[in-house]
Motif scaffolding. Structure first.
Motif, PDB file in Angstrom:
ATOM      1  N   CYS A  26       0.826  -1.205   0.000  1.00 27.65           N
ATOM      2  CA  CYS A  26       0.000   0.000   0.000  1.00 27.65           C
ATOM      3  C   CYS A  26       0.856   1.249   0.000  1.00 27.65           C
ATOM      4  O   CYS A  26       0.394   2.322  -0.359  1.00 27.65           O
ATOM      5  CB  CYS A  26      -0.963   0.008   1.184  1.00 27.65           C
ATOM      6  SG  CYS A  26      -0.205   0.354   2.783  1.00 27.65           S
ATOM      7  N   PRO A  78      -0.698  -0.843   8.125  1.00 28.20           N
ATOM      8  CA  PRO A  78      -1.954  -1.535   8.396  1.00 28.20           C
ATOM      9  C   PRO A  78      -1.792  -3.051   8.489  1.00 28.20           C
ATOM     10  O   PRO A  78      -2.671  -3.730   8.996  1.00 28.20           O
ATOM     11  CB  PRO A  78      -2.842  -1.173   7.202  1.00 28.20           C
ATOM     12  CG  PRO A  78      -2.051  -0.280   6.322  1.00 28.20           C
ATOM     13  CD  PRO A  78      -0.627  -0.321   6.761  1.00 28.20           C
ATOM     14  N   ARG A  79      -0.679  -3.575   7.974  1.00 23.84           N
ATOM     15  CA  ARG A  79      -0.519  -5.026   7.931  1.00 23.84           C
ATOM     16  C   ARG A  79       0.461  -5.540   8.974  1.00 23.84           C
ATOM     17  O   ARG A  79       0.865  -6.699   8.917  1.00 23.84           O
ATOM     18  CB  ARG A  79      -0.046  -5.470   6.537  1.00 23.84           C
ATOM     19  CG  ARG A  79      -0.962  -5.105   5.384  1.00 23.84           C
ATOM     20  CD  ARG A  79      -2.282  -5.807   5.394  1.00 23.84           C
ATOM     21  NE  ARG A  79      -2.164  -7.217   5.669  1.00 23.84           N
ATOM     22  CZ  ARG A  79      -3.168  -7.994   6.059  1.00 23.84           C
ATOM     23  NH1 ARG A  79      -4.357  -7.487   6.203  1.00 23.84           N
ATOM     24  NH2 ARG A  79      -2.980  -9.258   6.307  1.00 23.84           N
TER      25      ARG A  79
ATOM     26  N   SER B 392      -9.887  -0.599   6.493  1.00 23.50           N
ATOM     27  CA  SER B 392     -10.144  -1.902   5.892  1.00 23.50           C
ATOM     28  C   SER B 392      -8.815  -2.610   5.667  1.00 23.50           C
ATOM     29  O   SER B 392      -7.768  -1.965   5.634  1.00 23.50           O
ATOM     30  CB  SER B 392     -10.837  -1.755   4.537  1.00 23.50           C
ATOM     31  OG  SER B 392     -12.141  -1.250   4.683  1.00 23.50           O
ATOM     32  N   ARG B 393      -8.838  -3.895   5.472  1.00 25.01           N
ATOM     33  CA  ARG B 393      -7.691  -4.698   5.066  1.00 25.01           C
ATOM     34  C   ARG B 393      -6.508  -4.570   6.027  1.00 25.01           C
ATOM     35  O   ARG B 393      -5.357  -4.556   5.608  1.00 25.01           O
ATOM     36  CB  ARG B 393      -7.256  -4.307   3.639  1.00 25.01           C
ATOM     37  CG  ARG B 393      -8.393  -4.387   2.655  1.00 25.01           C
ATOM     38  CD  ARG B 393      -7.993  -3.827   1.309  1.00 25.01           C
ATOM     39  NE  ARG B 393      -6.943  -4.617   0.698  1.00 25.01           N
ATOM     40  CZ  ARG B 393      -6.301  -4.272  -0.411  1.00 25.01           C
ATOM     41  NH1 ARG B 393      -6.605  -3.147  -1.014  1.00 25.01           N
ATOM     42  NH2 ARG B 393      -5.367  -5.034  -0.901  1.00 25.01           N
ATOM     43  N   CYS B 394      -6.809  -4.460   7.315  1.00 22.68           N
ATOM     44  CA  CYS B 394      -5.736  -4.317   8.301  1.00 22.68           C
ATOM     45  C   CYS B 394      -5.426  -5.669   8.925  1.00 22.68           C
ATOM     46  O   CYS B 394      -6.310  -6.493   9.098  1.00 22.68           O
ATOM     47  CB  CYS B 394      -6.152  -3.342   9.394  1.00 22.68           C
ATOM     48  SG  CYS B 394      -6.344  -1.677   8.782  1.00 22.68           S
ATOM     49  N   ASP B 395      -4.151  -5.841   9.289  1.00 28.61           N
ATOM     50  CA  ASP B 395      -3.778  -7.045  10.000  1.00 28.61           C
ATOM     51  C   ASP B 395      -4.484  -7.039  11.354  1.00 28.61           C
ATOM     52  O   ASP B 395      -4.553  -6.005  12.021  1.00 28.61           O
ATOM     53  CB  ASP B 395      -2.262  -7.068  10.207  1.00 28.61           C
ATOM     54  CG  ASP B 395      -1.805  -8.344  10.857  1.00 28.61           C
ATOM     55  OD1 ASP B 395      -1.581  -9.316  10.124  1.00 28.61           O
ATOM     56  OD2 ASP B 395      -1.681  -8.377  12.095  1.00 28.61           O
ATOM     57  N   ARG B 400      -5.789  -1.685  14.157  1.00 33.53           N
ATOM     58  CA  ARG B 400      -5.982  -0.429  13.437  1.00 33.53           C
ATOM     59  C   ARG B 400      -7.228  -0.458  12.559  1.00 33.53           C
ATOM     60  O   ARG B 400      -7.545   0.536  11.912  1.00 33.53           O
ATOM     61  CB  ARG B 400      -4.765  -0.118  12.566  1.00 33.53           C
ATOM     62  CG  ARG B 400      -3.536   0.255  13.374  1.00 33.53           C
ATOM     63  CD  ARG B 400      -2.363   0.538  12.474  1.00 33.53           C
ATOM     64  NE  ARG B 400      -2.658   1.588  11.509  1.00 33.53           N
ATOM     65  CZ  ARG B 400      -2.598   2.882  11.781  1.00 33.53           C
ATOM     66  NH1 ARG B 400      -2.272   3.288  12.961  1.00 33.53           N
ATOM     67  NH2 ARG B 400      -2.868   3.760  10.846  1.00 33.53           N
ATOM     68  N   ILE B 434      -4.932   1.602  -2.859  1.00 33.15           N
ATOM     69  CA  ILE B 434      -3.999   0.464  -2.793  1.00 33.15           C
ATOM     70  C   ILE B 434      -4.247  -0.428  -4.005  1.00 33.15           C
ATOM     71  O   ILE B 434      -3.346  -0.785  -4.739  1.00 33.15           O
ATOM     72  CB  ILE B 434      -4.178  -0.339  -1.488  1.00 33.15           C
ATOM     73  CG1 ILE B 434      -4.089   0.578  -0.274  1.00 33.15           C
ATOM     74  CG2 ILE B 434      -3.117  -1.442  -1.398  1.00 33.15           C
ATOM     75  CD1 ILE B 434      -4.398  -0.104   1.039  1.00 33.15           C
TER      76      ILE B 434
END
Lengths: 130, 663
Positions: A26, A78-79, B392-395, B400, B434
């Motif tokens: 991202c 975010p990951r 959205s799409r967070c680990d 978060r 993204i």
């Protein structure tokens, strides 16, 4: 010391505890990096280059000294990938290879022109002081 | 001695690839009770079923074991086969040698040995089986729909169209839900209210549909076909039968501090209000938190101006009990609060807004009457940044945001960008993304139009920080394609926030014993094949309550749920599962443990004269209502005296299986 791609990659992954496969590309880390323009390789590139095993390129780049260690990329990813930890791990790997061009405290001072934030100097002194 | 037949299925190579089916069939011939054993390529095929039926007749079998796939797949098939051949359907046992054996083993020798053990266990259980007869229960021909958004409305319309009564219970003062708040809908850009309000009116006018607004479901008992719900209708302080929806009170009400929920709290409303012009029911409601009369006892202005005499400050909550045959969950969603993601500065800057707030800002009935003005100074924004995937799409470990893709954001952001460029061509629009996800009919074409025709600047990368500088918002992000960090001085920043289930979903799920996933979306009975049913019988799923979806998908699912409801309500009787619990009165010591663990409220206690060898006295004993019992077995493992037993899965049967495996 061994210098195979496999060894270097595994070492960086082990030191950092980072799993680059979690990255969804991202670019938030690079979007948030306060020293982006100074770095040859940007935080998101660290992630993808470590994944591809291009550790030596990273070790030979000044980017590893230019990371401020502010951890904004770690905080905001975010990951949960933590690119900053990868930068630190590559720097550490470089540091361990004592006979290679390790920057000393004096060399860091040479960086001290006005574009380099104070924070970098503080981080560098913390990291590389004898 | 019983005569048992064993039928080993190959399932093509699914089983036969890892299990020597011939060896299994051969080994089973020597097991006591087994008089016939064979194997076949596809036991579930017509030829396979005929093989079973023929063997039942020829060998006078009184029980069969089918060693095949999971009973979830074909238990019913084989029960019907057996029944047609004259056997009691509950004299069929399945040995699961596919999911629990061949699929998880690689070594054929081990797989074969395990398959034999599993088949022996099934035979051991079958030797203790007793024929069971299914009972029936009546069906209440009325449906409860929880939630009055587009999902609930569509389900209600379809069920009512088939001739059944439907109650829609909506927690807000009006039906319409999230779709009523939208300005336009993608990919056709038609006005949301223009296509939704006719459906709302249709629901209101349909004599089979009863809209219970400003209400919530408090309690649900019972089971499929026979639910009993307690509904709390909150006090509106306005008599629904008298109110004409005139809005005369609007300027009289001295309280102006209530936040307008319909406009995402971007403006204030009086304490007495109607959420929006097309609200259904078109009946005012008094907000007890804001009403001066209710708080201090002094005011009563609205009562004075109301010519219909509809205002009643003494109105109390009303509890109603209704019976239903089916319940549809259509509880919908809300956008997440992006404040904790502090890099976007949502909490600090009025000009950082969510997409749903933008919908209201662009809508003619919104706080700016449809003119795009930024909230801080009501000036026209000339440079707008959209940020996708916010939360959205967070680990999951980052806390978060949500781990899932919210699905609708890519399309609504393209819609917003396009509408703004169309209406205000002097405005620059950037979108940080993204991935752009546009799977849907005419969706990618729509997104490409935003780029190619309307010149929206799509930037591949995420935003790291939004900070105010003067009257600008400095947006710093990365442009991954050009390998640059970019900074944009924006007037307005719009966050495409993730969506999450409505906060009411969790308690409703618990009330209905309907399973949910870790994100509080309702789980479907089968991800592929039963997507609109909850695993709990009689509970159906409609709309975003089950997972993120756009309007057309929601409507499709709503109608699918309605089809399932109609299928249920069309039956006069339901066949009940005979595998229910029963208590041995001689053993029961009346401890009430089973009553406490029963999730269905199927167990009651009665004082009863108990007669047995050497016993004749009145005791307090447990009784199971077989119509309510779902056969979960919680009571049988809780019972300290071993009085509770589950038909079809008796303690004796289970011990026989264990012995067959272990001894």
């Amino acid at each position: 010391m061994e210098n195979s791609v496999k060894f270097l990659t595994e070492t960086v992954l082990r030191i950092s505890g980072v799993d680059p496969r979690k990255c969804m590309k991202c670019g938030k880390c690079s979007g948030t990096c306060p020293n982006y323009d100074a770095m040859e390789y940007h935080p998101h590139q660290f992630v993808s280059m470590v994944e591809k095993g291009q550790i030596e390129k990273l070790m030979n780049s000044d980017s590893i000294y230019l990371c401020l260690g502010c951890m904004a990329c770690v905080e905001r990813c975010p990951r949960n990938v933590a690119p900053g930890k990868l930068v630190g791990a590559v720097a550490q790997l470089k540091l361990r290879q004592q006979d290679m061009n390790r920057k000393g405290g004096n060399d860091v001072a040479a960086f001290a022109d006005e574009i380099v934030p104070q924070q970098l100097l503080m981080a560098a002194m913390r990291k590389y002081r004898k | 001695m019983q005569k048992i037949g064993v039928f080993v299925c190959w399932c093509g190579s699914n089983i036969a690839g890892t299990v020597d089916v011939e060896a299994v069939a051969e080994a089973m011939k020597t097991v006591p009770g087994v008089v016939f054993s064979t194997h076949y390529q596809y036991m579930c095929s017509a030829a396979g079923q005929k093989l079973i039926a023929d063997a039942i007749h020829e060998h006078h079998l009184d029980g069969i074991v089918v060693a095949s796939c999971s009973p979830r797949m074909h238990e019913n098939t084989f029960r019907k086969t057996a029944e047609a051949a004259g056997l009691n359907p509950y004299m069929v046992e399945i040995a699961n040698i596919r999911e629990q054996c061949s699929w998880i083993h690689k070594d054929k020798e081990e797989g074969t040995a395990k398959a034999i053990v599993l088949a022996k266990a099934a035979v051991a259980k079958l030797l203790h089986n007793k024929p069971l007869t299914a009972g029936t229960s009546a069906v209440t021909k009325r449906c409860l729909v929880i939630g009055g958004g587009i999902a609930g409305i569509q389900t209600a319309l379809d069920v009512a169209d088939a001739g059944y009564e439907v109650d829609i219970v909506e927690q807000r003062p009006t039906i319409g839900g999230r779709m009523a708040q939208l300005d336009k809908t993608f990919p056709t850009l038609d006005c949301s209210a223009c296509i939704l309000t006719p459906k709302m009116v249709e629901a209101a006018q349909n004599e089979k549909i009863n809209i219970i607004s400003y209400a919530k479901v408090e309690k649900v008992d019972g089971f499929v076909g026979n639910f009993r719900a307690t509904i709390r209708k909150k006090a509106r302080c306005v008599d629904e039968t008298k109110c004409t929806g005139c809005s005369l009170y609007m300027n009289k009400c001295p309280s102006k501090k209530g936040k307008d929920e319909f406009n995402m709290e971007m403006n204030n409303r009086p304490a007495i209000y109607i959420p929006f012009a097309q609200a259904i029911p078109n009946v005012a409601v008094i907000d007890p938190e804001q009403c001066v009369k209710l708080k201090t006892g002094k005011c009563g202005l609205c009562q004075k101006v109301c010519t219909a005499g509809a205002i009643d400050y003494t109105q109390q909550d009303e509890l109603m009990e209704r019976e239903y045959g089916a319940i549809v969950v259509a509880t919908g969603f809300k956008p997440i609060d992006p404040s904790p993601l502090n890099e976007y500065g949502y909490a600090e800057n009025a000009d950082v807004i969510t997409s749903l707030e933008l919908e209201r800002l662009m809508n003619a009935a919104g706080p700016t009457k449809g003119t795009l003005l930024r909230p801080s100074d009501l000036k026209h924004p000339h440079e707008i940044v959209f940020i996708q995937c916010v939360g959205s799409r967070c680990d999951e470990n980052t806390k978060r945001g949500k781990p899932y893709c919210s699905k609708i954001c890519c399309m609504y952001t393209a819609k917003h960008a396009m509408l703004i460029r169309d209406k205000y061509p002097d405005t620059k629009v950037h979108v940080f993304y993204i991935d752009v996800r546009t799977p849907g009919k005419n969706f990618d074409e729509f997104y490409r139009r935003a780029v190619e025709q309307y010149g929206v600047d799509y930037i591949k990368g995420m935003v790291g920080k939004v900070a105010r500088e003067g009257d600008k918002l400095m947006v710093r992000g990365s442009d991954l394609i050009s390998n640059q960090q970019v900074e944009i001085a924006a007037d307005l920043v719009v966050l495409a926030t993730a969506i999450e289930p409505d906060p009411s979903a969790r308690s409703i799920g618990t009330m209905l014993t309907a399973s949910m996933d870790t994100n509080d979306f309702f789980t479907e009975a089968h991800a592929k094949l039963r997507p609109v049913e909850s695993p709990t019988a009689g509970i159906f799923l409609s709309g975003v309550a089950q997972g993120p979806k756009d309007v057309p998908e929601t409507v499709a699912q709503a109608s699918a749920a309605a089809a399932k409801v109609i299928g249920l309500l069309a039956k006069d009787h339901l066949v009940t599962n005979p595998c229910v619990a029963g208590s041995d009165e001689l053993l029961c010591n009346g401890c009430s443990q089973c009553e406490k663990v029963c999730p269905y409220g199927a167990i009651t206690y009665v004082d009863k004269e108990v007669r047995g060898p050497g016993v004749r006295e009145v005791r307090r004993v447990a009784q199971v209502n077989p119509a309510v019992c779902q056969g979960c077995g919680a009571c049988t493992v809780t019972c300290p005296s071993g009085a509770m037993d589950l038909k079809g899965f008796t303690n004796q049967q289970i011990m026989a299986e264990v012995d067959a495996i272990c001894l």
